[in-house]
Scaffold this motif. Structure first.
Motif, mmCIF file in Angstrom:
data_model
loop_
_atom_site.group_PDB
_atom_site.id
_atom_site.type_symbol
_atom_site.label_atom_id
_atom_site.label_comp_id
_atom_site.label_asym_id
_atom_site.label_seq_id
_atom_site.Cartn_x
_atom_site.Cartn_y
_atom_site.Cartn_z
ATOM 1 N N ASN A 85 -24.089 -72.496 51.589
ATOM 2 C CA ASN A 85 -25.459 -72.511 52.107
ATOM 3 C C ASN A 85 -26.032 -71.102 52.078
ATOM 4 O OD1 ASN A 85 -25.980 -75.263 52.949
ATOM 5 N ND2 ASN A 85 -24.384 -74.955 54.495
ATOM 6 N N ALA A 86 -27.352 -70.998 51.933
ATOM 7 C CA ALA A 86 -28.003 -69.681 51.943
ATOM 8 C C ALA A 86 -29.375 -69.792 52.590
ATOM 9 C CB ALA A 86 -28.138 -69.140 50.518
ATOM 10 N N THR A 87 -29.719 -68.776 53.377
ATOM 11 C CA THR A 87 -31.031 -68.704 54.025
ATOM 12 C C THR A 87 -31.486 -67.258 54.056
ATOM 13 O OG1 THR A 87 -30.522 -70.590 55.467
ATOM 14 C CG2 THR A 87 -32.337 -69.175 56.138
ATOM 15 N N ASN A 112 -30.926 -76.079 60.744
ATOM 16 C CA ASN A 112 -30.294 -75.495 59.561
ATOM 17 C C ASN A 112 -28.799 -75.812 59.588
ATOM 18 O OD1 ASN A 112 -29.110 -73.737 57.636
ATOM 19 N ND2 ASN A 112 -30.760 -72.247 57.890
ATOM 20 N N GLN A 156 -26.424 -74.384 58.357
ATOM 21 C CA GLN A 156 -25.572 -73.201 58.427
ATOM 22 C C GLN A 156 -25.048 -72.928 59.828
ATOM 23 O OE1 GLN A 156 -28.220 -70.437 55.948
ATOM 24 N NE2 GLN A 156 -26.191 -69.637 55.485
ATOM 25 N N ALA A 178 -18.722 -64.636 55.984
ATOM 26 C CA ALA A 178 -20.059 -64.830 55.421
ATOM 27 C C ALA A 178 -20.470 -63.570 54.671
ATOM 28 C CB ALA A 178 -21.061 -65.158 56.521
ATOM 29 N N ASP A 189 -21.492 -73.736 60.048
ATOM 30 C CA ASP A 189 -20.531 -73.049 59.196
ATOM 31 C C ASP A 189 -19.734 -72.034 60.008
ATOM 32 O OD1 ASP A 189 -21.510 -74.541 57.147
ATOM 33 O OD2 ASP A 189 -22.679 -72.938 56.224
ATOM 34 N N THR A 233 -23.205 -68.601 53.602
ATOM 35 C CA THR A 233 -22.067 -69.095 54.360
ATOM 36 C C THR A 233 -21.459 -70.289 53.644
ATOM 37 O OG1 THR A 233 -23.485 -70.559 55.681
ATOM 38 C CG2 THR A 233 -23.082 -68.347 56.560
ATOM 39 N N THR A 234 -20.275 -70.694 54.094
ATOM 40 C CA THR A 234 -19.633 -71.888 53.538
ATOM 41 C C THR A 234 -19.201 -72.807 54.672
ATOM 42 O OG1 THR A 234 -17.479 -70.772 53.483
ATOM 43 C CG2 THR A 234 -18.799 -70.730 51.474
ATOM 44 N N LEU A 285 -31.197 -68.559 63.274
ATOM 45 C CA LEU A 285 -31.439 -69.643 62.337
ATOM 46 C C LEU A 285 -32.117 -70.798 63.060
ATOM 47 C CD1 LEU A 285 -27.870 -69.635 60.760
ATOM 48 C CD2 LEU A 285 -29.943 -68.837 59.609
#
Length: 223
Positions: free
Chosen positions: A35-37, A60, A62, A69, A65, A28-29, A56
């Motif tokens: 960001n990444a998970t 986090n 994210q 995505a 965000d 995601t941004t 999540l």
């Protein structure tokens, strides 16, 4: 994601592959950038559209965000040793070199957050049913599960695009692919070997049949 014609998966088949894998990298941004998970997920249908559901940790970043995505789901993959491949032919332009074969699916969609216990409970039941062969929600105490809900935030990805790529040495002939699949299986890459037999060999056989028809027509016109 760049996908050559011979590596392209049907979107429905790609989404099924992603669902069966059930875990991927959510990208995601937001105001802090990308960001990444890595998340386990399920695919559900809502009003005739496919939706990715996951959760999540509340801390986090994210969860703040928004917008589009990307979920990257990597299925089977394996190193292909050079000595498994057929010898280089006279006049070959490219080398016969070691490589990596894989199946990956990229899913794009709009990102949305859910923070109510009813959504989380329904999602957890689906997630457990999809991934767990034995354990059920009833194996824990309801008050403990409810406490866990306060630590997570639900998310959905309303799917807008599914791109699947199966890079499995489709450039080889069907006999060479059959030999390669046998070598991969003997070397421990059973899933990649199965996919070569299910995807690459039929694709190569269809290509060879088309080439054979063209050669037959050319031969008829020459006489």
């Amino acid at each position: 994601m760049y996908v050559a014609h011979q590596h392209m998966l049907d979107p429905k088949d790609a989404l099924t592959c992603a669902s069966q894998t059930g875990v991927g990298e959510l990208i995601t941004t937001g105001e802090h950038g990308i960001n990444a998970t890595r998340i386990p997920f399920v695919v559900v249908e809502k009003d005739g559209h496919s939706v990715i559901q996951a959760h999540l940790n509340r801390v986090n970043p994210q969860i703040h965000d928004a917008g589009e995505a990307l979920l990257i789901v990597n299925a089977a993959d394996a190193h292909v040793p050079g000595h498994y491949l057929p010898p280089e032919k006279p006049g070959s332009v490219m080398p016969t070199a070691p490589s990596w074969d894989y199946v990956t699916v990229h899913i794009r969609g709009s990102f949305q957050i859910f923070d109510d216990d009813a959504w989380k409970h329904e999602h957890w039941e689906k997630l457990v049913a999809h991934h767990e062969p034995v354990w059920t929600m009833a194996d824990s105490q309801p008050h403990r599960i409810k406490r866990a809900y306060s630590a997570i935030v639900g998310m959905e990805l309303a799917v807008t695009e599914v791109v699947g790529k199966a890079k499995l040495h489709q450039n080889l002939s069907s006999p060479d692919l059959a030999n390669l699949a046998d070598s991969m299986e003997a070397g421990g890459a059973e899933e990649v070997a199965r996919l070569m037999r299910d995807i690459s060999i039929p694709w190569a056989q269809a290509r060879e049949a088309r080439v054979g028809k063209v050669l037959d027509l050319r031969a008829k016109h020459e006489f």
